[in-house]
Design a protein around this motif. Structure first.
Motif, PDB file in Angstrom:
ATOM      1  N   ILE A 152       0.836  -1.201   0.000  1.00 47.46           N
ATOM      2  CA  ILE A 152       0.000   0.000   0.000  1.00 47.46           C
ATOM      3  C   ILE A 152       0.871   1.252   0.000  1.00 47.46           C
ATOM      4  N   LEU A 153       1.905   1.242   0.827  1.00 44.66           N
ATOM      5  CA  LEU A 153       2.793   2.402   0.898  1.00 44.66           C
ATOM      6  C   LEU A 153       3.465   2.676  -0.445  1.00 44.66           C
ATOM      7  N   ASN A 154       3.968   1.632  -1.080  1.00 44.96           N
ATOM      8  CA  ASN A 154       4.698   1.797  -2.345  1.00 44.96           C
ATOM      9  C   ASN A 154       3.801   2.032  -3.552  1.00 44.96           C
ATOM     10  N   SER A 155       2.578   1.508  -3.526  1.00 46.45           N
ATOM     11  CA  SER A 155       1.745   1.626  -4.725  1.00 46.45           C
ATOM     12  C   SER A 155       0.632   2.668  -4.614  1.00 46.45           C
ATOM     13  N   LEU A 156       0.212   3.011  -3.390  1.00 48.11           N
ATOM     14  CA  LEU A 156      -0.903   3.947  -3.248  1.00 48.11           C
ATOM     15  C   LEU A 156      -0.545   5.252  -2.543  1.00 48.11           C
ATOM     16  N   ILE A 157       0.406   5.203  -1.637  1.00 44.07           N
ATOM     17  CA  ILE A 157       0.683   6.387  -0.817  1.00 44.07           C
ATOM     18  C   ILE A 157       1.889   7.164  -1.335  1.00 44.07           C
ATOM     19  N   TYR A 158       3.017   6.507  -1.481  1.00 39.77           N
ATOM     20  CA  TYR A 158       4.226   7.222  -1.883  1.00 39.77           C
ATOM     21  C   TYR A 158       4.234   7.734  -3.329  1.00 39.77           C
ATOM     22  N   PRO A 159       3.427   7.200  -4.242  1.00 36.97           N
ATOM     23  CA  PRO A 159       3.415   7.825  -5.570  1.00 36.97           C
ATOM     24  C   PRO A 159       3.060   9.312  -5.535  1.00 36.97           C
TER      25      PRO A 159
END
Length: 191
Positions: A152-159
């Motif tokens: 979730i962090l790499n694909s939804l939040i950090y983008p």
């Protein structure tokens, strides 16, 4: 079609013509316009180029029956410095909105904050930080594994962060605070 390929092939070597001594010098192209869908960013260098741009826009509008939304147009200087002469020129052409370095908030283009001063950068950072923190708070309420949280962090939040960092420079302290948000999300700490 064969003619096209043969024209693009290497020319035959002529022993009477000396080979070039150095690679040709390639000068970088100047960026004059950026466009994505119906958002356009134009960099006219001087008054003459601005008038040429206005003339081209007028011809295009007549030919296509399209209209330029001058009420949505915002002018700014790359240096952020206001110029009474430029503002008068823009106003004469129906462009009345101006953004500069004296503004507290950055100019936003395609989600990118365009900052002319430190205050604008800090406002852009705070908005980004709050957005990431709020998104993390929503996902923190769910029972998700560490692997799921990393995904979730790499694909939804950090983008959101990667998008802004393409054009905006943040301080080391700001970057560390964003990193700690991600670390607390992965380690199940409450925010």
């Amino acid at each position: 079609m064969q003619q096209l390929f043969s024209a693009l092939a290497d020319p035959p070597i002529n022993p009477e013509v000396p080979a070039p001594s150095a690679a040709p010098i390639i000068t970088p192209l100047a960026v004059k316009i950026l466009a994505y869908a119906d958002d356009t960013l134009v960099y006219p260098h001087d008054t003459q180029k601005f008038h040429r741009l206005q003339s081209t826009i007028t011809v295009y509008m007549k030919a296509s029956s399209a209209l330029l939304n001058y009420h949505k147009t915002i002018a700014t200087s790359l240096s952020g410095k206001p110029s009474a002469t430029r503002q008068a020129l823009l106003t004469a052409h129906g462009i009345t909105a101006w953004h500069g370095r004296t503004f507290a908030t950055p100019l936003i283009y395609l989600g990118y904050p365009i900052c002319s001063n430190i205050t604008q950068r800090n406002v852009a950072f705070q908005k980004l930080y709050d957005s990431i923190r709020n998104t993390i708070a929503i996902y923190s309420q769910r029972n998700i594994s560490i692997s799921g949280r990393v995904t979730i962090l790499n694909s939804l939040i950090y983008p959101k962060l990667w998008h802004v960092l393409r054009l905006t420079t943040l301080t080391k302290t700001q970057l560390l605070s964003l990193r700690s948000l991600g670390a607390s999300f992965i380690s199940f700490l409450l925010l």
